[in-house]
Design a protein around this motif. Structure first.
Motif: not given
Length: 470
Positions: A209-235
């Motif tokens: 709970p309540r972990v706050n992170l920043i990730e900066l990365a080049p395009k194409g490293t799968g950021k959107s896929y992980i946070f948008g597809n793995l769990s129905k508990y995230g937004w």
């Protein structure tokens, strides 16, 4: 060897994945946790998939032709489908409305029967997946599509103790590879253990709970896929305009925003996001990131959601950032030192590989729906934090935010990599240092160093936190 262990110790939770099996879903908006459930449902013990059966299920229970399904409902046919609902109370009319965006059903043409809403507590404001039965109500002056039955999509009753016990049969490196497979990637496509751990760091907001992170990365490293597809508990918020009402609290509708209703909120493509009511959002976020509480229009809200900012960063020909200050590409509202100090860690996304063919998974892994339920349950397990406390020696003058950040990140890594531990006696202290503490310390150190570039009042050095070796 890993394939056999997964089948042996997760005999009811494994699924065999191939690029071919996933091609079945081409053109359909189906998240990973639904895909895996269907593949498991229509596969034999050797991983052979009945493609026709899945296609028939999709056609019957997950229709994509909105005009056809609306016409069938209007003609008096009750429809039972598996769908993603967005639920919204209408306070003035004293009704509960819903939308099913994937098939074009809108809020202004729906209602949920009150007895259904009372029976199923999941049907509050926000997004939920489930099997719904829809009918056409033309008995009243106002005609509408009515939801008359609902079954939440939770096909797995997760036994967390079973999951923890299974971990004992895997080496740490095997477990790391299992987790990467569960994220739908091939661990053999990564260059070494360090790169794998960096990739797994994306799961920290899923388990603690309540972990706050920043990730900066080049395009194409799968950021959107992980946070948008793995769990129905995230937004996942991907660019565009973000309002105070959507994120924090809607005053006119008296409804909490997504940050109250989900395990984590990820702001993707942060450079393209525009904040409406910027000062109000910034103030609310600053309070939330610090304490998990915020106030809007005299309404006090609390949340245990994690918060992660995702963005791109320019790199040179050697894959190194071209800017000394990593936060330079962020919108101005996110560059304030006191705001950034509330983030626990920074993920160097440029150290991850770009998505390529070698990272496509083919083999046995955990079903994503099962895996996401495990991550969700681990959030509420408070048994790990005291172990971390016992292992760390904190100087009396240590900065509180630094200490909290390192503890919280270390606890999240412990949950992910060593979920079976029950006391300090169950964990190899050297492994804890390598995979939990060192990773947490490095990620907080980047935040501290980068804030120093912005504001010299902040020291760039972390307190001398050490481990107690038992």
């Amino acid at each position: 060897m890993l394939d056999e262990k997964i089948k042996k110790y997760f005999e009811n939770e494994y699924v065999y994945k191939t690029p071919k099996s996933y091609s079945i879903f081409s053109g359909k908006n189906v998240p990973s946790f639904i895909k895996d459930w269907l593949i498991k449902k229509y596969s034999d013990e050797f991983g052979n998939v009945d493609i026709n059966a899945i296609q028939n299920f999709l056609k019957e229970h997950m229709p994509s032709d909105d005009k056809t399904i609306k016409k069938e409902i209007w003609e008096g046919e009750d429809k039972k489908i598996l769908a993603r609902l967005i639920v919204e109370p209408d306070i003035k009319k004293d009704i509960l409305k819903f939308a099913i965006p994937d098939i074009g059903i809108k809020f202004n043409e729906t209602r949920i029967e009150k007895y259904v809403a009372k029976k199923h507590k999941e049907l509050k404001s926000g997004e939920v997946w489930g099997v719904v039965t829809l009918t056409y109500n033309n008995a009243e002056k106002e005609k509408f599509i009515e939801l008359i039955d609902f079954k939440s999509f939770s096909p797995y009753k997760v036994d967390l103790d079973y999951f923890k016990e299974a971990r004992k049969h895997f080496t740490t490196e095997e477990w790391i590879d299992l987790l990467i497979r569960a994220m739908e990637y091939n661990p053999n496509g990564f260059n070494g253990l360090g790169q794998k751990i960096t990739f797994l760091s994306r799961l920290l907001v899923f388990v603690e709970p309540r972990v706050n992170l920043i990730e900066l990365a080049p395009k194409g490293t799968g950021k959107s896929y992980i946070f948008g597809n793995l769990s129905k508990y995230g937004w996942l918020i991907s660019g565009g305009v973000v309002t105070r009402a959507k994120l924090l609290y809607d005053v006119s509708k008296q409804l909490p925003g997504v940050i109250v209703n989900y395990d984590y909120v990820a702001m993707d493509e942060i450079q393209t996001i525009t904040l409406k009511d910027e000062s109000e959002i910034a103030g609310g976020l600053k309070s939330f990131l610090e304490s998990g509480k915020f106030s809007i229009a005299n309404v006090r809200q609390t949340s245990n959601a994690g918060f992660i900012i995702l963005g791109n960063i320019p790199l040179d020909e050697n894959g190194i950032p071209t800017v000394k200050s990593y936060f330079e590409p962020l919108p101005d509202v996110f560059k304030e030192s006191a705001f950034l100090d509330r983030f626990h860690g920074f993920i160097k996304g440029w150290e991850m590989p770009r998505m390529n063919q070698s990272m496509i998974l083919e083999g046995f892994t955990l079903n994503v729906e099962y895996f996401s339920e495990v991550l969700h349950l681990l959030r509420d397990d408070t048994s790990y934090a005291p172990i971390v406390d016992s292992l760390l020696d904190i100087p009396p003058n240590a900065d509180t935010r630094d200490v909290n950040a390192i503890k919280r990140l270390s606890t999240a890594y412990l949950k992910l990599l060593f979920p079976h531990v029950e006391s300090v006696d169950d964990i190899d202290t050297h492994e804890f240092k390598l995979f939990c503490f060192d990773e947490a310390y490095k990620k907080r150190a980047i935040i501290r160093e980068q804030i120093h570039h912005i504001d010299r009042e902040f020291s760039k050095y972390l307190p001398d936190i050490r481990l107690r070796f038992f």
